[in-house]
Design a protein around this motif. Structure first.
Motif, PDB file in Angstrom:
ATOM      1  N   PHE A 128       0.418   8.781  -5.285  1.00  0.00           N
ATOM      2  CA  PHE A 128      -0.566   9.028  -6.340  1.00  0.00           C
ATOM      3  C   PHE A 128      -1.187  10.412  -6.149  1.00  0.00           C
ATOM      4  O   PHE A 128      -1.657  10.741  -5.068  1.00  0.00           O
ATOM      5  CB  PHE A 128      -1.667   7.972  -6.310  1.00  0.00           C
ATOM      6  CG  PHE A 128      -1.265   6.644  -6.907  1.00  0.00           C
ATOM      7  CD1 PHE A 128       0.063   6.292  -7.032  1.00  0.00           C
ATOM      8  CD2 PHE A 128      -2.225   5.738  -7.329  1.00  0.00           C
ATOM      9  CE1 PHE A 128       0.434   5.070  -7.561  1.00  0.00           C
ATOM     10  CE2 PHE A 128      -1.875   4.519  -7.862  1.00  0.00           C
ATOM     11  CZ  PHE A 128      -0.538   4.185  -7.984  1.00  0.00           C
ATOM     12  N   ALA A 129      -1.194  11.206  -7.230  1.00  0.00           N
ATOM     13  CA  ALA A 129      -1.714  12.568  -7.147  1.00  0.00           C
ATOM     14  C   ALA A 129      -2.963  12.785  -7.997  1.00  0.00           C
ATOM     15  O   ALA A 129      -3.653  13.793  -7.834  1.00  0.00           O
ATOM     16  CB  ALA A 129      -0.635  13.567  -7.572  1.00  0.00           C
ATOM     17  N   SER A 130      -3.260  11.860  -8.893  1.00  0.00           N
ATOM     18  CA  SER A 130      -4.403  12.052  -9.787  1.00  0.00           C
ATOM     19  C   SER A 130      -4.896  10.708 -10.296  1.00  0.00           C
ATOM     20  O   SER A 130      -4.261   9.662 -10.093  1.00  0.00           O
ATOM     21  CB  SER A 130      -4.003  12.931 -10.985  1.00  0.00           C
ATOM     22  OG  SER A 130      -3.127  12.215 -11.849  1.00  0.00           O
ATOM     23  N   ALA A 146     -13.551  -2.358  -1.079  1.00  0.00           N
ATOM     24  CA  ALA A 146     -14.675  -1.472  -0.742  1.00  0.00           C
ATOM     25  C   ALA A 146     -14.681  -1.078   0.724  1.00  0.00           C
ATOM     26  O   ALA A 146     -15.351  -0.109   1.109  1.00  0.00           O
ATOM     27  CB  ALA A 146     -16.007  -2.130  -1.109  1.00  0.00           C
ATOM     28  N   ARG A 147     -13.929  -1.805   1.566  1.00  0.00           N
ATOM     29  CA  ARG A 147     -13.839  -1.428   2.979  1.00  0.00           C
ATOM     30  C   ARG A 147     -12.423  -1.045   3.397  1.00  0.00           C
ATOM     31  O   ARG A 147     -12.195  -0.767   4.572  1.00  0.00           O
ATOM     32  CB  ARG A 147     -14.352  -2.559   3.866  1.00  0.00           C
ATOM     33  CG  ARG A 147     -13.619  -3.872   3.758  1.00  0.00           C
ATOM     34  CD  ARG A 147     -14.205  -4.875   4.758  1.00  0.00           C
ATOM     35  NE  ARG A 147     -13.788  -6.246   4.519  1.00  0.00           N
ATOM     36  CZ  ARG A 147     -12.666  -6.789   4.969  1.00  0.00           C
ATOM     37  NH1 ARG A 147     -11.829  -6.054   5.680  1.00  0.00           N
ATOM     38  NH2 ARG A 147     -12.377  -8.054   4.708  1.00  0.00           N
ATOM     39  N   THR A 148     -11.480  -1.050   2.465  1.00  0.00           N
ATOM     40  CA  THR A 148     -10.095  -0.706   2.827  1.00  0.00           C
ATOM     41  C   THR A 148      -9.626   0.559   2.124  1.00  0.00           C
ATOM     42  O   THR A 148      -9.541   1.620   2.744  1.00  0.00           O
ATOM     43  CB  THR A 148      -9.149  -1.871   2.518  1.00  0.00           C
ATOM     44  OG1 THR A 148      -9.277  -2.252   1.128  1.00  0.00           O
ATOM     45  CG2 THR A 148      -9.451  -3.068   3.405  1.00  0.00           C
ATOM     46  N   ILE A 174       0.819  -1.218   0.000  1.00  0.00           N
ATOM     47  CA  ILE A 174       0.000   0.000   0.000  1.00  0.00           C
ATOM     48  C   ILE A 174       0.850   1.265   0.000  1.00  0.00           C
ATOM     49  O   ILE A 174       0.424   2.314  -0.505  1.00  0.00           O
ATOM     50  CB  ILE A 174      -0.954   0.000   1.216  1.00  0.00           C
ATOM     51  CG1 ILE A 174      -1.837  -1.247   1.194  1.00  0.00           C
ATOM     52  CG2 ILE A 174      -1.825   1.255   1.225  1.00  0.00           C
ATOM     53  CD1 ILE A 174      -2.639  -1.429  -0.067  1.00  0.00           C
ATOM     54  N   SER A 175       2.055   1.202   0.540  1.00  0.00           N
ATOM     55  CA  SER A 175       2.907   2.400   0.584  1.00  0.00           C
ATOM     56  C   SER A 175       3.188   2.938  -0.809  1.00  0.00           C
ATOM     57  O   SER A 175       3.493   4.127  -0.974  1.00  0.00           O
ATOM     58  CB  SER A 175       4.221   2.085   1.301  1.00  0.00           C
ATOM     59  OG  SER A 175       4.988   1.139   0.569  1.00  0.00           O
ATOM     60  N   ALA A 213      -8.307   7.347   2.114  1.00  0.00           N
ATOM     61  CA  ALA A 213      -8.287   5.958   2.572  1.00  0.00           C
ATOM     62  C   ALA A 213      -6.873   5.406   2.630  1.00  0.00           C
ATOM     63  O   ALA A 213      -6.546   4.622   3.524  1.00  0.00           O
ATOM     64  CB  ALA A 213      -9.150   5.093   1.661  1.00  0.00           C
ATOM     65  N   VAL A 214      -6.032   5.810   1.680  1.00  0.00           N
ATOM     66  CA  VAL A 214      -4.621   5.394   1.724  1.00  0.00           C
ATOM     67  C   VAL A 214      -3.969   5.915   2.998  1.00  0.00           C
ATOM     68  O   VAL A 214      -3.257   5.189   3.708  1.00  0.00           O
ATOM     69  CB  VAL A 214      -3.859   5.878   0.480  1.00  0.00           C
ATOM     70  CG1 VAL A 214      -2.359   5.653   0.636  1.00  0.00           C
ATOM     71  CG2 VAL A 214      -4.362   5.156  -0.769  1.00  0.00           C
ATOM     72  N   GLN A 215      -4.228   7.189   3.308  1.00  0.00           N
ATOM     73  CA  GLN A 215      -3.678   7.773   4.533  1.00  0.00           C
ATOM     74  C   GLN A 215      -4.203   7.048   5.770  1.00  0.00           C
ATOM     75  O   GLN A 215      -3.456   6.772   6.715  1.00  0.00           O
ATOM     76  CB  GLN A 215      -4.021   9.262   4.597  1.00  0.00           C
ATOM     77  CG  GLN A 215      -3.370  10.095   3.500  1.00  0.00           C
ATOM     78  CD  GLN A 215      -3.900  11.531   3.471  1.00  0.00           C
ATOM     79  OE1 GLN A 215      -4.774  11.898   4.253  1.00  0.00           O
ATOM     80  NE2 GLN A 215      -3.373  12.338   2.558  1.00  0.00           N
ATOM     81  N   SER A 216      -5.488   6.730   5.767  1.00  0.00           N
ATOM     82  CA  SER A 216      -6.090   6.023   6.904  1.00  0.00           C
ATOM     83  C   SER A 216      -5.499   4.623   7.049  1.00  0.00           C
ATOM     84  O   SER A 216      -5.244   4.153   8.165  1.00  0.00           O
ATOM     85  CB  SER A 216      -7.608   5.920   6.723  1.00  0.00           C
ATOM     86  OG  SER A 216      -8.211   7.191   6.727  1.00  0.00           O
ATOM     87  N   PHE A 217      -5.263   3.952   5.920  1.00  0.00           N
ATOM     88  CA  PHE A 217      -4.713   2.604   5.971  1.00  0.00           C
ATOM     89  C   PHE A 217      -3.327   2.613   6.588  1.00  0.00           C
ATOM     90  O   PHE A 217      -3.005   1.789   7.451  1.00  0.00           O
ATOM     91  CB  PHE A 217      -4.658   2.016   4.557  1.00  0.00           C
ATOM     92  CG  PHE A 217      -4.307   0.553   4.523  1.00  0.00           C
ATOM     93  CD1 PHE A 217      -5.297  -0.406   4.486  1.00  0.00           C
ATOM     94  CD2 PHE A 217      -2.981   0.138   4.527  1.00  0.00           C
ATOM     95  CE1 PHE A 217      -4.977  -1.762   4.463  1.00  0.00           C
ATOM     96  CE2 PHE A 217      -2.651  -1.204   4.508  1.00  0.00           C
ATOM     97  CZ  PHE A 217      -3.656  -2.156   4.470  1.00  0.00           C
ATOM     98  N   VAL A 218      -2.479   3.558   6.136  1.00  0.00           N
ATOM     99  CA  VAL A 218      -1.122   3.652   6.666  1.00  0.00           C
ATOM    100  C   VAL A 218      -1.152   3.965   8.157  1.00  0.00           C
ATOM    101  O   VAL A 218      -0.340   3.455   8.943  1.00  0.00           O
ATOM    102  CB  VAL A 218      -0.318   4.711   5.893  1.00  0.00           C
ATOM    103  CG1 VAL A 218       1.037   4.957   6.550  1.00  0.00           C
ATOM    104  CG2 VAL A 218      -0.129   4.281   4.438  1.00  0.00           C
TER     105      VAL A 218
END
Length: 258
Positions: free
Chosen positions: A74-76, A136-138, A68-69, A243-248
């Motif tokens: 990703f910016a767009s 859908a949940r991650t 995931i890191s 969500a990426v930020q939340s996952f990390v």
């Protein structure tokens, strides 16, 4: 291309690729994807290779998706499109290997791991294996059209939607009932089961097996529509970035639909 995170070995006509990040549930880095592509080329180029086998190190996972890191930059939506094209290239290369391919699955086989197993010709699993794409949940991201096509080809439309919309994981017995895996056994028996299946493949006609692989691959890919607009919208969304930020941060994401 071999790295310590992806190991290859050739013995008695069997080229084995081991995803070797057990503490990270064998989550895939770009170097691992590149190493897999190199192994596919080796399988095709070396006449002594009769079967290509994929497996994960340790007991926790076959492959638990992409690391995931690698999404943090990703910016767009264009970054998402480029990513999915890159993943599709890896899956296409694995699917097009001219020798039979076998995924030996223990533990989690999710996200990109499900895609890798899905393009293999055969799959066997231990009873503790789990299969799914719980995005859908991650992360709130999506698959490419190629990825959706693989799921439908292997599981059918109804089961694919159930898997994706409910973001649930199939047990090994459910995957067996769906036809996704050929056989299931106890974890202690997985190596023996894999060896038996490999022995069957080694004893069969290479050209007959190649013809079956090639024909079914062409059938699946013949009707693939473009889906870049879908990928761009989802990967370019506020939901995906947060969500990426939340996952990390190991936090639960909040969905807005934007």
């Amino acid at each position: 291309m071999a790295t310590s995170e992806l190991l290859t070995s050739l013995e008695d006509g069997v080229l084995t690729v081991t995803f070797n990040r057990p503490e990270q549930r064998n989550a895939m880095t770009w170097a691992m994807y590149e190493g897999l592509v190199s192994a596919c080329s080796q399988a095709d180029a070396d006449p002594s290779v009769r079967v290509l086998v994929l497996r994960g190190a340790g007991s926790k996972a076959f492959v638990a998706g992409t690391d995931i890191s690698q999404f943090s930059s990703f910016a767009s939506g264009d970054d998402g499109v480029a990513y999915e094209h890159r993943i599709a290239g890896v899956l296409d290369r694995l699917e097009s290997v001219t020798k039979p391919t076998l995924a030996v699955v223990r533990g989690y086989c999710v996200g990109g791991g499900l895609g890798l197993a899905g393009v293999c010709d055969l799959r066997v699993a231990s009873s503790d294996a789990q299969f799914g794409v719980p995005i859908a949940r991650t992360l709130g991201n999506c698959l490419s059209m190629n990825g959706y096509s693989l799921l439908v080809a292997n599981l059918g439309r109804a089961r694919t939607l159930d898997l994706l919309l409910r973001s649930r994981l199939l047990s090994a017995s459910e995957a067996l009932s769906a036809g996704f895996v050929s056989e299931v056994c106890e974890p202690s028996e997985l190596d023996a089961l894999a060896s038996r299946v490999i022995g069957e493949l080694l004893s069969h006609s290479p050209l007959s097996m190649w013809a079956a692989k090639e024909a079914l691959g062409r059938l699946r890919r013949s009707s693939l529509p473009d889906g870049d607009d879908i990928v761009a919208r989802v990967f370019g969304s506020e939901d995906f970035r947060s969500a990426v930020q939340s996952f990390v941060a190991k936090e639960k994401p909040t969905w807005t639909g934007r």
